[in-house]
Design a protein around this motif. Structure first.
Motif, mmCIF file in Angstrom:
data_model
loop_
_atom_site.group_PDB
_atom_site.id
_atom_site.type_symbol
_atom_site.label_atom_id
_atom_site.label_comp_id
_atom_site.label_asym_id
_atom_site.label_seq_id
_atom_site.Cartn_x
_atom_site.Cartn_y
_atom_site.Cartn_z
ATOM 1 N N ASN A 248 17.957 -17.026 -49.883
ATOM 2 C CA ASN A 248 18.522 -18.109 -50.666
ATOM 3 C C ASN A 248 20.016 -17.940 -50.905
ATOM 4 O OD1 ASN A 248 18.425 -20.464 -51.986
ATOM 5 N ND2 ASN A 248 17.602 -19.617 -53.890
ATOM 6 N N PHE A 249 20.783 -18.415 -50.000
ATOM 7 C CA PHE A 249 22.221 -18.276 -50.094
ATOM 8 C C PHE A 249 22.807 -19.459 -49.333
ATOM 9 C CE2 PHE A 249 26.350 -16.374 -49.012
ATOM 10 C CZ PHE A 249 26.698 -15.865 -50.260
ATOM 11 N N PRO A 250 23.968 -19.976 -49.731
ATOM 12 C CA PRO A 250 24.464 -21.172 -49.032
ATOM 13 C C PRO A 250 24.720 -20.913 -47.551
ATOM 14 C CG PRO A 250 25.726 -20.761 -51.026
ATOM 15 C CD PRO A 250 24.841 -19.579 -50.830
ATOM 16 N N SER A 251 24.474 -21.941 -46.747
ATOM 17 C CA SER A 251 24.864 -21.850 -45.344
ATOM 18 C C SER A 251 26.309 -22.330 -45.234
ATOM 19 C CB SER A 251 23.952 -22.710 -44.480
ATOM 20 O OG SER A 251 24.096 -24.055 -44.835
ATOM 21 N N ILE A 252 27.055 -21.709 -44.364
ATOM 22 C CA ILE A 252 28.485 -22.006 -44.258
ATOM 23 C C ILE A 252 28.848 -22.253 -42.807
ATOM 24 C CG2 ILE A 252 30.826 -21.139 -44.698
ATOM 25 C CD1 ILE A 252 29.467 -19.113 -46.641
ATOM 26 N N THR A 253 29.640 -23.278 -42.579
ATOM 27 C CA THR A 253 30.189 -23.491 -41.245
ATOM 28 C C THR A 253 31.688 -23.712 -41.370
ATOM 29 O OG1 THR A 253 28.146 -24.486 -40.485
ATOM 30 C CG2 THR A 253 30.084 -24.900 -39.155
ATOM 31 N N PHE B 242 40.726 -28.632 -39.191
ATOM 32 C CA PHE B 242 40.037 -27.552 -39.871
ATOM 33 C C PHE B 242 38.860 -28.161 -40.628
ATOM 34 C CE2 PHE B 242 39.465 -24.921 -43.669
ATOM 35 C CZ PHE B 242 39.230 -23.701 -43.066
ATOM 36 N N THR B 243 37.693 -27.599 -40.463
ATOM 37 C CA THR B 243 36.538 -28.134 -41.196
ATOM 38 C C THR B 243 35.793 -26.996 -41.888
ATOM 39 O OG1 THR B 243 35.073 -27.865 -39.299
ATOM 40 C CG2 THR B 243 36.133 -29.993 -39.521
ATOM 41 N N LEU B 244 35.224 -27.327 -43.016
ATOM 42 C CA LEU B 244 34.497 -26.331 -43.799
ATOM 43 C C LEU B 244 33.284 -27.023 -44.385
ATOM 44 C CD1 LEU B 244 34.596 -23.459 -45.029
ATOM 45 C CD2 LEU B 244 35.889 -24.429 -46.922
ATOM 46 N N ASN B 245 32.134 -26.426 -44.259
ATOM 47 C CA ASN B 245 30.934 -27.066 -44.754
ATOM 48 C C ASN B 245 30.015 -26.044 -45.437
ATOM 49 O OD1 ASN B 245 29.346 -29.720 -44.503
ATOM 50 N ND2 ASN B 245 27.904 -28.096 -43.994
ATOM 51 N N PHE B 246 29.613 -26.374 -46.661
ATOM 52 C CA PHE B 246 28.652 -25.527 -47.373
ATOM 53 C C PHE B 246 27.379 -26.319 -47.585
ATOM 54 C CE2 PHE B 246 32.669 -23.890 -49.049
ATOM 55 C CZ PHE B 246 32.476 -22.529 -48.929
ATOM 56 N N GLY B 247 26.258 -25.699 -47.350
ATOM 57 C CA GLY B 247 24.997 -26.350 -47.687
ATOM 58 C C GLY B 247 24.195 -25.374 -48.534
ATOM 59 N N TYR B 248 23.588 -25.851 -49.578
ATOM 60 C CA TYR B 248 22.883 -24.939 -50.467
ATOM 61 C C TYR B 248 21.679 -25.634 -51.063
ATOM 62 C CZ TYR B 248 22.376 -21.203 -53.941
ATOM 63 O OH TYR B 248 21.903 -20.156 -54.686
ATOM 64 N N SER C 137 34.264 -21.974 -34.036
ATOM 65 C CA SER C 137 33.505 -22.214 -35.258
ATOM 66 C C SER C 137 32.614 -21.021 -35.544
ATOM 67 C CB SER C 137 32.678 -23.486 -35.148
ATOM 68 O OG SER C 137 31.539 -23.256 -34.381
ATOM 69 N N VAL C 138 32.406 -20.808 -36.823
ATOM 70 C CA VAL C 138 31.532 -19.732 -37.257
ATOM 71 C C VAL C 138 30.522 -20.353 -38.206
ATOM 72 C CG1 VAL C 138 31.386 -17.544 -38.495
ATOM 73 C CG2 VAL C 138 33.376 -18.027 -37.083
ATOM 74 N N SER C 139 29.241 -20.138 -37.941
ATOM 75 C CA SER C 139 28.208 -20.674 -38.825
ATOM 76 C C SER C 139 27.329 -19.532 -39.300
ATOM 77 C CB SER C 139 27.319 -21.668 -38.087
ATOM 78 O OG SER C 139 28.090 -22.685 -37.561
ATOM 79 N N TYR C 140 26.982 -19.594 -40.546
ATOM 80 C CA TYR C 140 26.098 -18.576 -41.103
ATOM 81 C C TYR C 140 24.919 -19.272 -41.763
ATOM 82 C CZ TYR C 140 24.536 -14.587 -43.873
ATOM 83 O OH TYR C 140 23.777 -13.600 -44.419
ATOM 84 N N PHE C 141 23.724 -19.042 -41.243
ATOM 85 C CA PHE C 141 22.511 -19.632 -41.818
ATOM 86 C C PHE C 141 21.619 -18.496 -42.304
ATOM 87 C CE2 PHE C 141 23.786 -22.483 -38.335
ATOM 88 C CZ PHE C 141 24.018 -23.640 -39.072
ATOM 89 N N PRO C 142 21.824 -18.051 -43.520
ATOM 90 C CA PRO C 142 21.039 -16.912 -43.986
ATOM 91 C C PRO C 142 19.579 -17.306 -44.172
ATOM 92 C CG PRO C 142 22.344 -17.797 -45.758
ATOM 93 C CD PRO C 142 22.694 -18.594 -44.550
ATOM 94 N N ARG C 143 18.676 -16.356 -43.979
ATOM 95 C CA ARG C 143 17.257 -16.667 -44.150
ATOM 96 C C ARG C 143 16.886 -16.649 -45.625
ATOM 97 N NH1 ARG C 143 15.948 -14.166 -38.974
ATOM 98 N NH2 ARG C 143 16.278 -15.907 -37.562
ATOM 99 N N GLU D 133 20.363 -11.382 -35.942
ATOM 100 C CA GLU D 133 19.068 -12.031 -35.718
ATOM 101 C C GLU D 133 19.156 -13.540 -35.856
ATOM 102 O OE1 GLU D 133 16.876 -9.797 -38.550
ATOM 103 O OE2 GLU D 133 15.975 -8.567 -36.986
ATOM 104 N N ASN D 134 20.131 -14.085 -35.178
ATOM 105 C CA ASN D 134 20.320 -15.531 -35.138
ATOM 106 C C ASN D 134 20.693 -16.150 -36.484
ATOM 107 O OD1 ASN D 134 19.822 -15.506 -32.478
ATOM 108 N ND2 ASN D 134 17.711 -16.220 -32.654
ATOM 109 N N GLN D 135 21.253 -15.371 -37.349
ATOM 110 C CA GLN D 135 21.701 -15.965 -38.613
ATOM 111 C C GLN D 135 23.176 -16.330 -38.537
ATOM 112 O OE1 GLN D 135 19.820 -14.283 -42.353
ATOM 113 N NE2 GLN D 135 19.749 -12.542 -40.963
ATOM 114 N N LEU D 136 23.879 -15.690 -37.645
ATOM 115 C CA LEU D 136 25.316 -15.925 -37.534
ATOM 116 C C LEU D 136 25.624 -16.404 -36.117
ATOM 117 C CD1 LEU D 136 28.062 -15.510 -39.025
ATOM 118 C CD2 LEU D 136 28.158 -13.263 -37.954
ATOM 119 N N PHE D 137 26.305 -17.533 -36.053
ATOM 120 C CA PHE D 137 26.674 -18.086 -34.754
ATOM 121 C C PHE D 137 28.192 -18.170 -34.664
ATOM 122 C CE2 PHE D 137 22.486 -19.653 -35.543
ATOM 123 C CZ PHE D 137 21.875 -19.642 -34.309
ATOM 124 N N VAL D 138 28.725 -17.669 -33.602
ATOM 125 C CA VAL D 138 30.164 -17.772 -33.394
ATOM 126 C C VAL D 138 30.376 -18.513 -32.086
ATOM 127 C CG1 VAL D 138 32.312 -16.490 -33.104
ATOM 128 C CG2 VAL D 138 30.529 -15.586 -34.591
#
Lengths: 800, 357, 230
Positions: free
Chosen positions: A618-623, A654-660, A610-616, A578-583
């Motif tokens: 309360n959990f960190p978003s990761i790219t 290589f890149t890694l990004n956490f947002g919380y 790239s893989v991005s996870y934007f959970p709806r 449901e659009n929380q995970l983008f590949v």
């Protein structure tokens, strides 16, 4: 005549509304002189209107009502407009046999009074008797509009079905009232149907709430029964009406800034003004940008433009415009002139004309006799009569360059579009004295767009062919020259007559002389083409494209296009959960040397993912991203002949990004990112490079008016044998004052390591009045061993 | 006696002429370039405005001479020279002249020949490649050989491309130091690096590059293939953190009439915000994006709604909640949404706009 | 004189005849409530040519309605028994006999495409929607019927009650429950199952008379709702 009648209807609507079918109640009261109550029937709303006296002493009126059997009163505030107060009891609360109500009058001095006045003592409310539904109601059906429906005025009509009435009913005798205005003479009877069409009477029935009443009569002329319903007639849309009116806004922004860098101090002053206006489907825009950076020895920095547009039909821009033609031909280039389009749906035309480079006169530095003139790039022939010598060393100027582009197209782009483009651009030889090699360019192109299944399948393509003349200063070749240069025994063995034919044809478009190219069009050297197929199904966004750009392709409308390249590109973007995970995945394989002009062909391959996870929740978003670039031309660096042409390098990133965002006592938002990149160059240039970067940033909101920032970053690079490592810290905060009108922020950030620097930033932004903002910015950089830098500026912005 | 005198005179004349012949020398100077148009080798009396690539010095001046030229071509390092074209001039008085004067002054072509199959081959390639040898011979009016000389021009990779290999488009770069690197262009005399701020998203990369005072103002990197921004004199202005930057590298190839420039594609990047105002890196970007979106809506949504949108993000401390989604809760990026709404407006498909507070 | 006589005869006989004819047409059994874009119809009385359908147009028995791409027509039966929404690229025939105080044998024959229905509770006569392969008998409910190019029949019932009778194969009859869908394949094979969420969405779309969609801009102060047509 009809108009006049309807005008009457229009005028009397309000009047009748107040008189007929309504109860007028008058009780002795200090504040309310009269109460008017609309039709009372179960299932219909009741509009209650009270005439006020002593309005200045009334602060609020509330209607309290209940239907039969209810214990509690429902309270509803009345809308006071001048000396009247109104309220409506919604239809679902109107129940037979009666309703009870009273009015609470809140006075300006805080005291409470009632209507009826005796309610205070007796608690006896007023009654409205409600008519119960009749079995005949179901015989007469109001098909349209439905009860409570909001009907667009353009689609409004009333239809009544008399299918269920007894045979002695005379449908033609039916009377129809809209808010008690008799519109019976406009009804049409079709079998059992009675129709009042809004179409014929559009605009004459004003927008608003309506009560429809239909009276059905029997053949003797006696009223058989009447039915009612209510609806709201709205304009095409309330908001659309607003959209279609004249809208405007604009702003003026002035900035003055001083930058002190390497002990040189420069003032930058600029002024921007923007104005946008629209009326119905027309819109206009005006913009002006004036800067102290405008210099006559540079291309323009100031900008001005005016544009007007009629929704999807017509557009015209004048001044500094940025026409958008197919990307191979003209896109993103500033054209000072005109740009416009006319769209007829099936056939459309777009055109642009103006100047892309303004003339900048060169400078004569030195003169030479024929004998002494050196063979150097900036030594050109000059007017020997004026400057006494035939050659001069100059700072070369820039010719004025004009451009004209036209694109007729067919289709509306919804499903199909086919376009043809023509671009001609020419340097004005006489525009400057000290210049060399004025040029001319001609590009023909076509483009196609096919969208299938709601554009889920899109096939698009464009192709362009260019001609360039690299020196038009001598003009076109004459027929005598052609006879002499071409033909058997001459330098170029082509029939001179063929050349003349080509000249006669192409010469209308471009100067034909020895500098025209390409010489090898048959090798597609000046052809550029690209095609793409994109598919959008099952949350996948898949695109496959192919490009081909010959080494001599050139359009003056698109100077920086990479040429001498061909290859495929594949990409896919997948949305999951449901659009929380983008590949995203991409692969590109390009190669050069299309016309075999190079010693070897280089293959450029790129892989990106790239893989991005934007959970709806309360959990960190990761790219996470990984990219690989590989360039290789197959030559061995040890090859004695071609070794120094060898290209062989691979880059990995290589890149890694956490947002919380989290709350730990107070709300925080944190961001942590890593990035590492390394290039392994085994080619002749041997430029190995490695980078690493880590960055942590935490924003904390301490109170609604105070927030802070903390960040730490580490960066290291290794290029060849040179290493640079440094570490930066930033600490700062933001504070809001004066009801959030003043915002202050300050940050201090020292850097340690191979680069040392201390930076201090201060920003104050003040909202002076509603539309006026003032911003003061100061940055100060202390760099040990170097002069200190600073940027200090003030910006004022006023919104209209 | 008479015959003796004749002999002596003949001898003297001969020796004089041989002295003359020995003292007549020819010198050829060729423009140092790695790129030329094929038209430079078009020899014809009727051509004007030719490229000036050769200078011929005949010493002594003032003598009647004839010049012969031979142009040979070597396709690549492994092949050998083949004759492409020859020419011979009329008799003229020796002096210093440029190639573009032949055919347009008193020096005229008297004969010209070409090997059309080789010319065609070069034409198919489109540009001179490999090596070109220009040989010049000088004769007296009686066609007696006096002197010769030759020069070789090397044309390397004429159809070149210049690509910035670092940074990549969209990279986020450290404001204190980053490297700009590019691929080598054969024959490039020097490389220039230019970088400028992109003030807003609607500006095209090209327009951004050419507006105002650049951050890196055509920094001459010489023949190097990479520079670091922390090197002295690279930056002309302090790099603003959180800003958008566009970068371009230009290779200058020496040639006639100012030579030619080979441009790289413009690479847009972002400068990391390490020291900006709180949260500037993320927040400013987000705010800029939101502001950009609202500005895009100016002509599209009713004025009061645009003002409400503006006000809605004014008093937020943290990143404001500002998202666009459809009925099914599928999000759209603000850029996507702006384009979508613009299109709806264009197509007259908007039925109503309401602010539900 | 002769001329005058002719005119007299004409006006006395022919005109009243015409008026008579014009005044007592076959009673309409339906009316178009809403029309979006390209919708044409052939009236049951004069089946000669396709005419653009406009809102408030009445339709007699045996009328045909055809919709183009992105088009829609909402049709009401004059007995107030229900609304049929004819979606894009569909072809529908309307049948019914005008009886005393009601319309008997109401039948909407779907030749191709998708129609949505919203039917009020039927007292005696059922509300029929038929296709070449199956007939749905509806007793007060809403849902949609789809008849594909490949002759697959899909009937989705959102609420209320209905039954579907096959006209092919074993001519079986199936009661349809709320929230269920029946598929009838051209070979007579039946699939009866719970409706998918996609079908639920299709139903909502079919009943959306505005053909409209919404986009929301969520802001800290609330949301902006943009309603648009596709």
């Amino acid at each position: 005549m009809l108009l006049k009648k309807f005008l009457k209807i229009f005028l009397f609507v309000g009047f009748f509304f107040a008189l007929s079918f309504e109860n007028n109640i008058a009780q002795v009261n200090d504040y309310i002189s009269n109460i008017t109550i609309s039709q009372q029937r179960e299932g219909l709303p009741i509009h209650i209107k009270s005439d006020l006296r002593n309005t200045t002493s009334i602060s609020e009126l509330t209607l309290a009502y209940r239907s039969f059997g209810m214990n509690e009163y429902i309270k509803s505030e009345m809308l006071i407009v001048s000396d009247q107060a109104k309220v409506t009891i919604p239809s679902d609360r109107v129940k037979a046999p009666f309703m009870e109500y009273y009015i609470i009058i809140t006075l300006s001095d805080g005291n409470i009074s009632y209507y009826p006045s005796e309610f205070l003592d007796s608690e006896t409310p007023l009654q409205i008797s409600i008519e119960a539904p009749s079995p005949k109601d179901s015989e007469i059906i109001i098909l349209t509009p439905e009860k409570g429906e909001k009907v667009n005025e353009k689609e409004f009509f009333v239809s009544l079905s008399l299918i269920g009435v007894p045979n002695n009913i005379n449908p033609k005798a039916t009377k129809l009232f809209l808010n008690d205005v008799d519109v019976s003479e406009y009804i049409v009877v079709a079998g059992d149907l009675i129709i009042f069409s809004g179409e014929n009477n559009s605009g004459l029935i004003p927008i608003g709430n309506y009560l429809i009443k239909a009276e059905v009569y029997d053949s003797t002329g006696l009223l058989y029964h009447s039915v009612q319903t209510q609806f709201e007639l709205i304009s095409s849309s309330v908001a659309e009406a607003e959209l279609s009116q004249f809208n405007y806004n604009g702003n003026i922004k002035g900035e003055s800034r001083n930058e002190n860098y390497n002990s040189s101090s420069i003032f930058y002053n600029n002024l921007t003004a923007n104005f946008n206006g629209s009326y119905k489907d027309w819109s206009a825009n005006a913009m002006i940008y004036l800067s102290s950076e405008e210099k006559n020895y540079l291309q323009p920095v100031n900008r001005f433009s005016f544009s007007m547009e009629k929704e999807d039909r017509f557009s015209l821009q004048a001044g500094d415009t940025y026409p958008r033609f197919p990307s191979l031909i003209l896109d993103g280039k500033r054209v000072r002139g005109f740009n416009g389009s006319l769209d007829f749906g099936v056939f459309n035309i777009q055109a642009a004309a103006g100047e892309t480079l303004r003339k900048i006169e060169g400078k004569l530095l030195d003169t030479y006799s024929s004998k002494d003139a050196p063979l150097e790039s900036n030594v050109i022939r000059i007017d020997s009569l004026r400057y006494s010598n035939p050659f001069g060393r100059v700072d070369l100027g820039t010719f004025k360059r004009n451009i004209v582009a036209i694109r007729p197209s067919f289709g509306s782009r919804e499903n199909f579009e086919l376009g043809f483009s023509y671009l001609h651009s020419k340097d004005e030889n006489s525009s400057i004295e000290f210049g060399a090699r004025p040029q001319e360019n001609l590009v023909f192109g076509s483009d196609l767009f096919v969208g299938i299944d709601n554009q889920r399948i899109v096939l698009s393509g464009e192709a362009a062919f260019s001609l360039i003349n690299k020196d038009i200063s001598g003009g076109s070749l004459t027929d005598t020259q052609i006879d002499s240069i071409f033909g058997a025994g001459s330098f170029i063995d082509i029939d001179p007559n063929d050349v003349k034919k080509v000249k006669d044809y192409l010469g209308k478009f471009i100067t034909i002389n020895q500098y025209i190219g390409p010489l090898n069009p048959q090798k597609f050297s000046s052809l550029a083409a690209e095609g793409a197929l994109s598919l959008n199904y099952f949350s996948n966004n898949l695109k496959l494209s192919y490009i081909y750009r010959g080494n001599e392709f050139q359009s003056f409308g698109q100077n920086f296009l990479r040429t001498d390249v061909k290859g495929f590109n594949f990409s896919d973007r997948i949305r999951l959960l449901e659009n929380q995970l983008f590949v995203s995945l991409g692969f590109e394989l390009l190669s050069d040397n299309l016309q075999n002009t190079k010693i070897a062909t280089t293959d450029y391959s790129t892989f990106s993912s790239s893989v991005s996870y934007f959970p709806r929740f309360n959990f960190p978003s990761i790219t996470v991203g990984y990219y690989r670039f590989d360039n290789n031309n197959g030559l061995n660096i040890l090859d004695p002949v071609y070794g120094n042409y060898a290209i062989d390098d691979i880059s990995n990133r290589f890149t890694l990004n956490f947002g919380y965002r989290f709350t730990l006592e107070i709300p925080h938002s944190a961001n942590l990112s890593f990035s590492t990149s390394s290039r392994d160059d085994n080619g002749f240039s041997n430029t190995d490079a490695n980078y690493n970067s880590t960055n942590l940033q935490v924003n904390s909101t301490w109170a609604s008016d105070l927030s802070s920032i903390f960040s730490a970053s580490y960066y290291s690079s290794e290029i060849g044998l040179k290493n640079i490592d440094f570490f930066s810290l930033s600490i700062g905060g933001k504070y809001l004052l004066l009801e959030n009108k003043l915002q202050l922020s300050a940050v201090f950030s020292p850097t340690f390591g191979d680069i040392e620097r201390q930076a201090f930033d201060f920003i104050a932004s003040y909202n002076v009045i509603k539309n006026l903002d003032l911003i003061f910015q100061a940055r100060y950089y202390r760099i040990p061993g170097r002069s200190n830098s600073s940027i200090v500026g003030v910006t004022a912005q006023y919104n209209i | 006696m008479k015959s003796f005198v004749t002999l002596i005179i003949s001898f003297l004349l001969l020796s004089y002429s041989s002295v003359l012949s020995q003292s007549t020398t020819i010198e050829l100077y060729v423009f140092d370039t790695s790129q030329l148009d094929l038209s430079a080798f078009l020899f014809d009396n009727n051509l004007s405005n030719q490229q000036r690539i050769m200078q011929v010095d005949i010493i002594p001046t003032g003598k009647k001479v004839v010049l012969e030229g031979i142009v040979s071509w070597k396709e690549n390092l492994n092949s050998s020279f083949v004759e492409v074209a020859t020419f011979k001039t009329n008799t003229f008085i020796s002096r210093t002249f440029f190639n573009d004067e032949i055919g347009s002054s008193e020096i005229l072509f008297a004969e010209k020949n070409s090997n059309s199959s080789v010319v065609d081959k070069i034409r198919t390639i489109g540009k001179p490649t490999g090596q070109v040898e220009i040989k010049i011979r000088v004769f007296d009016e009686k066609n007696t050989f006096l002197d010769d000389t030759y020069k070789t021009l090397t044309f390397e990779n004429p159809a070149q491309t210049l690509e910035i290999t670092s940074p990549f488009s969209g990279d986020e770069l450290n404001p204190l130091d980053f490297q700009i690197a590019w691929n080598e262009v054969q024959g490039a005399e020097y490389y220039l690096v230019k970088a400028n701020y992109k003030l807003n998203e609607s500006q095209s990369d090209e327009s951004a590059l050419n507006s105002g005072t650049p951050v890196i103002n055509n920094f001459n990197a010489g023949a190097r293939l990479a520079i670091n921004t922390s090197e002295p004199n690279v930056l002309q202005r302090e790099l603003l953190e959180g800003s958008q930057l566009v970068i371009q590298v230009t290779a200058h190839i020496n040639g006639t009439g100012g030579g030619s420039n080979l441009y790289s594609k413009i690479v847009p990047v972002t400068i990391q915000a390490l020291t900006g105002s709180p949260g500037s890196g993320i927040q400013n970007n987000a705010l800029n994006e939101i502001n950009g979106f609202i500005n895009n809506m100016v002509d599209i949504l009713p004025n009061p709604i645009v003002n409400d949108l503006r006000n809605s993000i004014k008093e937020e401390n943290a990143i404001p909640i500002f998202e666009v989604e459809d009925e099914d809760g599928n999000g759209k990026t603000l850029l996507e949404a702006a384009n979508f709404i613009k299109q709806l407006k264009k197509d007259g498909k908007i039925i109503s706009v309401k602010y539900l507070k | 004189m002769k001329k005058l006589f002719t005119i007299f005869i004409f006006s006395v006989i022919i005109i009243p005849l015409c008026v008579l004819k014009a005044e007592s047409p076959k009673d309409p059994i339906a009316i178009a409530k809403k029309v979006i874009k390209e919708v044409t119809f052939k009236d049951g009385l004069e089946k000669e040519s396709w005419i653009d359908l406009k809102a408030s147009q009445t339709l007699s028995a045996e009328s045909e309605v055809k919709t183009g791409t992105k088009s829609l027509a909402a049709i009401l039966f004059t007995d107030g028994s229900g609304t049929i929404t004819v979606r894009e690229n569909s072809h529908l025939f309307i049948y019914g006999d005008k009886g005393d105080k009601k319309i008997n044998n109401k039948n909407s024959f779907l030749d191709k495409g998708v129609i949505g229905f919203k039917v009020t509770k039927q007292k005696d006569d059922a509300f029929l929607i038929s296709t070449p392969t199956a007939v749905a008998s509806i007793r007060g409910s809403s849902g949609f019927v789809e008849f594909d190019d490949d002759s697959t029949f899909i009937f989705h019932l959102n609420d209320g009650s209905a039954s579907v009778k096959l006209l092919i194969g074993d001519k079986a009859e199936q009661e349809i429950g709320e929230g269920y869908t029946i598929e009838v394949h051209p070979d007579g094979q039946i699939v009866y199952r719970a409706a998918t969420s996609e079908e639920q969405t299709t139903f909502n779309d079919t009943m959306n008379l505005n053909n409209s969609k919404k986009l929301f801009i969520n802001t800290p102060d609330g949301k902006v709702e943009i309603e648009y047509t596709e």
